[in-house]
Every structure is written in C-alpha cells, then in structure tokens.
Design a protein around this motif. Structure first.
Motif, mmCIF file in Angstrom:
data_model
loop_
_atom_site.group_PDB
_atom_site.id
_atom_site.type_symbol
_atom_site.label_atom_id
_atom_site.label_comp_id
_atom_site.label_asym_id
_atom_site.label_seq_id
_atom_site.Cartn_x
_atom_site.Cartn_y
_atom_site.Cartn_z
ATOM 1 N N LYS A 1 -10.707 3.511 29.038
ATOM 2 C CA LYS A 1 -10.537 3.818 30.468
ATOM 3 C C LYS A 1 -11.635 3.175 31.315
ATOM 4 O O LYS A 1 -11.356 2.500 32.306
ATOM 5 N N SER A 2 -12.890 3.394 30.930
ATOM 6 C CA SER A 2 -13.997 2.828 31.719
ATOM 7 C C SER A 2 -13.978 1.309 31.651
ATOM 8 O O SER A 2 -14.285 0.628 32.636
ATOM 9 N N THR A 3 -13.623 0.779 30.500
ATOM 10 C CA THR A 3 -13.551 -0.678 30.362
ATOM 11 C C THR A 3 -12.532 -1.245 31.346
ATOM 12 O O THR A 3 -12.782 -2.259 32.010
ATOM 13 N N GLY B 1 -12.941 7.017 24.484
ATOM 14 C CA GLY B 1 -12.949 5.777 23.708
ATOM 15 C C GLY B 1 -11.667 4.974 23.829
ATOM 16 O O GLY B 1 -11.528 3.917 23.214
#
Ligand code: ADP
Length: 325
Positions: free
Chosen positions: A46-48, A43
């Motif tokens: 990182k992926s964002t 949350g």
C-alpha cells in the motif's frame, strides 16, 4: 479536475536478504470527486503504491497519469499531489496557523485558512503549537494543510491508524467534510476493512502486490472476484468449503441457524462481540462460523443445525480461485 490513473505499475525491492516484488502490475483509475479506498494486509504494498504515485519512488514498469498526462518526468514537488501519513509531522516550532500558511501554494490567504480550518474543526487551535494538540486534532490540521496546498490529487496513508476509536469516528467525519471541499481524486489506504468500506466510493483489495479486486464496496464485499479476496475481506471473512472442483463461500452473517436444517454438528465455541455472537460449529464439511444475535443462548457441545440460503452462496473455481458467476 483530472482523473488519476495508475497503469501496470511494478516495483521490486532488492536488499541483501531477498528480492521482493512489492507491486506486481497494479492498474487503477480514480475519477475527480471519487475516493478509492484500498485495503490490504500489512506488507501488501500500500505505502509503496502511494510513494510511486507521489513520485517518491520510480517504478520499474508502468506509469502514473493525471488527466491523461504522464507524470513520469515530473519530480514530486511538481506533481501537486498532497500526501497525509499516519503521524503526520507538523512543524513543531510553528503555530497551527503558521503551519497552514506555510503549506499554501499561492501565498498566505487568511480567508482560505480560516475557511478550511473551520471545515475541519480546528479553528479554535490556530494559535496553538502542534504539541499542545491531541492526536486527532493534529491529524485534522495535517488534512487541512494538505487541502490548502491546492493539490490535484490527495493520497491518505492510514491517517487514522494511531487514533483511539472515538477520535477515529470524529476524524472520519472530517474526512467526509474534506470530500465536500475537494473535487479531485482521493486515494485512501488502510488495513482496516470497515474503515475502507465506509470511506471509499470504490473499494480495492491489495494482496501481495496485486490489486485482486476493485469496485463498489457492496459488490466487492458481496461477490468477491476470487478466493484470495473472499478469504481476506470481512472480519471474520467468508466461510470457504471445498466441494470437488468448486469452493463454496458464505459469510457468517448469512449462515442460517434453523432447527430442521441438514448440516449439523456440535458447537465448539461461542464468541460474543457486542450485539453479535459467532458460533463455531464442527460440521462434516469442516468448521463453519455463523453469526447470531448475542441474546440467543446456545450450549457448548450442543448440536447446531445450519443452512446456507442459496441466494447468499458464492462459488469459486478451486483451481484458479476465480469467482464463478
Ligand atoms: P504496506 O504499506 O501495505 O504495509 P509496503 O508498501 O510498506 O506495505 O511494503 C510492501 C513490501 O515491500 C513489504 O514486504 C516491505 O517489507 C517491502 N519494502 C517496502 N519498502 C522497502 C524498501 N525500501 N526496501 C526493501 N523492501 C521494502
């Protein structure tokens, strides 16, 4: 090859429940040939961050540049940034060879496929279907596919997350091979501290959408920039003891268990983890965790004396959290 830069990127998600700032002014720079590993809790954003770099998500503020040129006007397919996810999907109806050929930018090139497949240890699987491969083999095919697309930068999103420990070690070795074959910048995100420290030439720590620290892994581990990093990085992380306006930090492996030390308290718990044991000692300063060899016997409830070697102690400002040098 060109450096990849992220400049002051901010992303806010708004849905029916809440408004959430997923990235809050993130800046970073990765030179060609360099791997930046970013570690952060689930949350953290990182992926964002990877989605912004790949062009899958437009940031509300900030820019991404390759070789000094803004990518803002370039859609994903024009960016030549390859991304490998955990559980990367290969085309199930195609053989491994066909999957790899499909990825190639400049048409089929049998020698290139054979060479890359060899480098990543998947030569023997070229005529098989993805479903007939193990998770680790599929992951290596996905890495080969990313390389063959001739990217300018490579983004890896926890590519080892679903592999068992033996396979993780094998694929990690493939990543090193990949590093030798790819000259561009690599960004690797993971929630695994040890993995980030092994894979990255540089280590970044992302917490709550902020890149709280970034530098050589040894430096970040040894002297974290602030309390948030100190309290997060390491399994277990630093002991933190408030002393008025300062917070003292010391890693469990640096706490000395010595007979004549001044800080004393009963042993509350002892946890053996392989060759090490962690002693939980209740001292007048609070709970302190000390790492000792698992072979050393200590009785629960018995008094333990601890010392903090001054050269191992780090200090932080209790109010701002910033490291005091
Ligand atoms: P990580 O990869 O570090 O686990 P993410 O980048 O996936 O974190 O998510 C960061 C935060 O943004 C999380 O709180 C997540 O719930 C939220 N988030 C991610 N994508 C969306 C979205 N499309 N809509 C709303 N919230 C999102």
């Amino acid at each position: 090859m060109k450096a990849l830069r992220v400049e002051d990127v901010a992303v806010t998600f708004t849905d029916s429940h809440r408004t959430h700032r997923a990235l809050d002014g993130v800046s970073l720079s990765i030179d060609p040939g360099q791997t930046l590993a970013i570690v952060g809790p689930s949350g953290a954003g990182k992926s964002t961050l990877l989605r912004v770099i790949a062009g899958l998500l437009r940031p509300e503020r900030g820019d991404v540049t390759l070789g000094g040129v803004s990518l803002a006007a370039h859609p994903t397919q024009e960016r030549r940034i390859a991304m490998v996810f955990q559980d990367d999907a290969l085309f199930p109806a195609m053989s491994v060879r066909e999957n790899l050929r499909f990825a190639m930018r400049n048409g089929a090139h049998a020698a290139g496929i054979a060479q890359t497949a060899r480098a990543l240890g998947v030569s023997a699987h070229l005529d098989r279907r993805p479903r007939d491969l193990s998770g680790g083999e599929r992951q290596r095919v996905a890495l080969a596919r990313a390389l063959l697309s001739d990217p300018l930068a490579l983004l890896l999103d926890e590519p080892l997350a679903h592999l068992d420990p033996g396979l993780r070690a094998a694929v990690r070795a493939s990543l090193r091979d990949l590093r030798e074959r790819f000259e561009g910048p690599v960004l690797y995100v993971t929630h695994d501290h040890a993995e980030a420290m092994v894979i990255g030439d540089m280590l970044g720590v992302l917490i709550d959408g902020r890149l709280e620290d970034c530098g050589p892994p040894e430096r970040v581990y040894d002297s974290p920039a602030n309390l948030r990093v100190a309290a997060f990085l390491g399994l277990p992380p630093m002991n933190l003891v408030t002393e008025g306006a300062r917070v003292l930090g010391i890693r469990p492996e640096h706490v000395a268990v010595v007979a004549d030390a001044p800080l004393r308290g009963p042993l509350e718990r002892r946890e053996a983890v392989g060759a090490d044991a962690y002693l939980r000692v209740r001292t007048p300063l609070g709970l302190v965790l000390a790492r000792v060899p698992a072979t050393q016997p200590f009785a629960l409830g018995g008094e333990i004396a601890l010392a903090f070697p001054p050269e191992r102690v780090r200090y932080f400002d209790a109010e701002s959290g910033a490291a005091i040098s």
